[in-house]
Design an enzyme around this catalytic site. Structure first.
Site, PDB file in Angstrom:
ATOM      1  N   GLY A  15       0.803  -1.215   0.000  1.00  0.00           N
ATOM      2  CA  GLY A  15       0.000   0.000   0.000  1.00  0.00           C
ATOM      3  C   GLY A  15       0.835   1.263   0.000  1.00  0.00           C
ATOM      4  CB  SER A  17       0.582   3.987  -4.572  1.00  0.00           C
ATOM      5  OG  SER A  17      -0.697   3.824  -3.994  1.00  0.00           O
ATOM      6  N   GLY A  19       0.575   8.575   0.791  1.00  0.00           N
ATOM      7  CA  GLY A  19       0.510   8.694   2.242  1.00  0.00           C
ATOM      8  C   GLY A  19       1.762   8.247   2.966  1.00  0.00           C
ATOM      9  N   GLY A  21       3.011   5.225   3.537  1.00  0.00           N
ATOM     10  CA  GLY A  21       3.817   4.233   2.839  1.00  0.00           C
ATOM     11  C   GLY A  21       4.746   4.873   1.826  1.00  0.00           C
ATOM     12  CE  LYS A  40      -7.502  -3.193  -5.036  1.00  0.00           C
ATOM     13  NZ  LYS A  40      -8.863  -3.265  -4.455  1.00  0.00           N
ATOM     14  CG  ASP A  72      -6.608  -7.387  -3.675  1.00  0.00           C
ATOM     15  OD1 ASP A  72      -6.434  -7.293  -2.439  1.00  0.00           O
ATOM     16  OD2 ASP A  72      -7.741  -7.455  -4.185  1.00  0.00           O
ATOM     17  CE1 TYR A 166      -8.903   0.850  10.849  1.00  0.00           C
ATOM     18  CE2 TYR A 166      -8.945   2.149  12.867  1.00  0.00           C
ATOM     19  CZ  TYR A 166      -8.304   1.777  11.701  1.00  0.00           C
ATOM     20  OH  TYR A 166      -7.083   2.317  11.377  1.00  0.00           O
ATOM     21  CE  LYS A 170      -4.448  -0.357  11.936  1.00  0.00           C
ATOM     22  NZ  LYS A 170      -3.721  -0.443  10.627  1.00  0.00           N
TER      23      LYS A 170
END
Length: 277
Positions: A15, A17, A19, A21, A40, A72, A166, A170
């Site tokens: 992930g 691409s 933010g 990351g 993705k 994915d 959620y 986490k």
């Protein structure tokens, strides 16, 4: 063995691409690292900036080597193939950063089963799948790390009550990391988690949490600097830790965090989820 650089090391980031990351990737690239962006987004999104290809271009411009892999993380076979491709391309893997995530800040009664399944698959199962696929390569690394972006286990009522679907995913991510740290301790593979003290100015905060928090947030660079500090720590001793970005940097002598603020004039920064005042 502790070093101050990731030069020549290979990072596999899920992930990545945009933010946090992406910022971790660029920080590592500036050190001369090889960075695999496994995410993705292969084509531009109408509302969100960044693709795996644009991020790899930034990695190479920053001084690193990049590899874009459309992935994915819910597809276990695809994860295994991507990890193998990354290791083959760069000659190994030294660190895995589990950055991919799914969020829905809704109570159980308002959370669809499909959405809960999505969060479980991306926040928990993907950590299991990616770590399992990477283990043969990490065992060959001189300073191997697995780093997951998940919070310390805070069981206070304010965190258990409002959006438990959620939260449980986490926290499970963190529990899996703590257990894996013990399982892999004898192998010298470090497993840790990292979480921001304040909200971070990302698309997730803007679109899924509260856009008004952006001005009271910090730049993703603080997470990148903290991740860099962890990934350059000795894997045989720095493991099994649930860390907060500010604490990681304070331990390394950083005392002024104002440069990370989106708005330096704002003093009332917004604490992130699961972080008490």
């Amino acid at each position: 063995m502790m070093t101050d650089t990731l030069q020549g090391k290979t990072l596999f980031i899920t992930g990545g691409s945009r933010g946090i990351g992406r910022e971790i990737a660029l920080r590592a690239a500036a050190n001369g690292a090889n960075v695999v962006i496994a995410a993705k987004t292969s084509e531009p999104h109408p509302k969100l900036p960044g693709t795996i290809h644009s991020t790899v271009a930034e990695i190479e411009a920053a001084g690193g080597q990049g590899l874009a892999l459309m992935l994915d993380v819910r597809d276990a076979d695809a994860v295994e193939a991507a990890v193998a491709q990354a290791a083959g391309h760069f000659g190994g893997i030294d660190a895995v950063v589990n950055n991919a995530g799914a969020i829905s800040l809704t109570p159980l009664a308002e959370t669809g089963v499909k959405r809960f399944d999505l969060m479980m698959q991306i926040n928990v199962r993907a950590v299991f799948v990616t770590a399992k696929a990477a283990l043969p390569y990490l065992r060959k690394s001189a300073n191997p790390h697995i780093l997951s972006l998940s919070p310390p286990l805070n069981f206070g009522t304010p965190w258990l009550k409002p959006y438990i679907p959620y939260t449980v995913t986490k926290y499970a991510m963190t529990i899996l990391s703590l257990g894996l740290a013990e399982e892999l301790r004898a192998d010298g593979i470090a497993v840790n988690t990292l979480w921001p003290k304040t909200t971070i100015a990302t698309a997730a905060v803007e679109h899924e949490v509260d856009a008004s928090l952006i001005a009271r947030s910090r730049h993703p660079a603080i997470m990148a600097d903290a991740a860099h500090a962890i990934l350059t720590s000795p894997a045989d001793t720095f493991t099994g830790q649930t860390t907060i970005d500010e604490d990681v940097l304070r331990a390394r002598g950083v005392t002024d965090f104002s440069a990370y603020c989106i708005d330096p004039q704002v003093e009332d920064l917004a604490l992130d989820l699961y972080v008490d005042p």
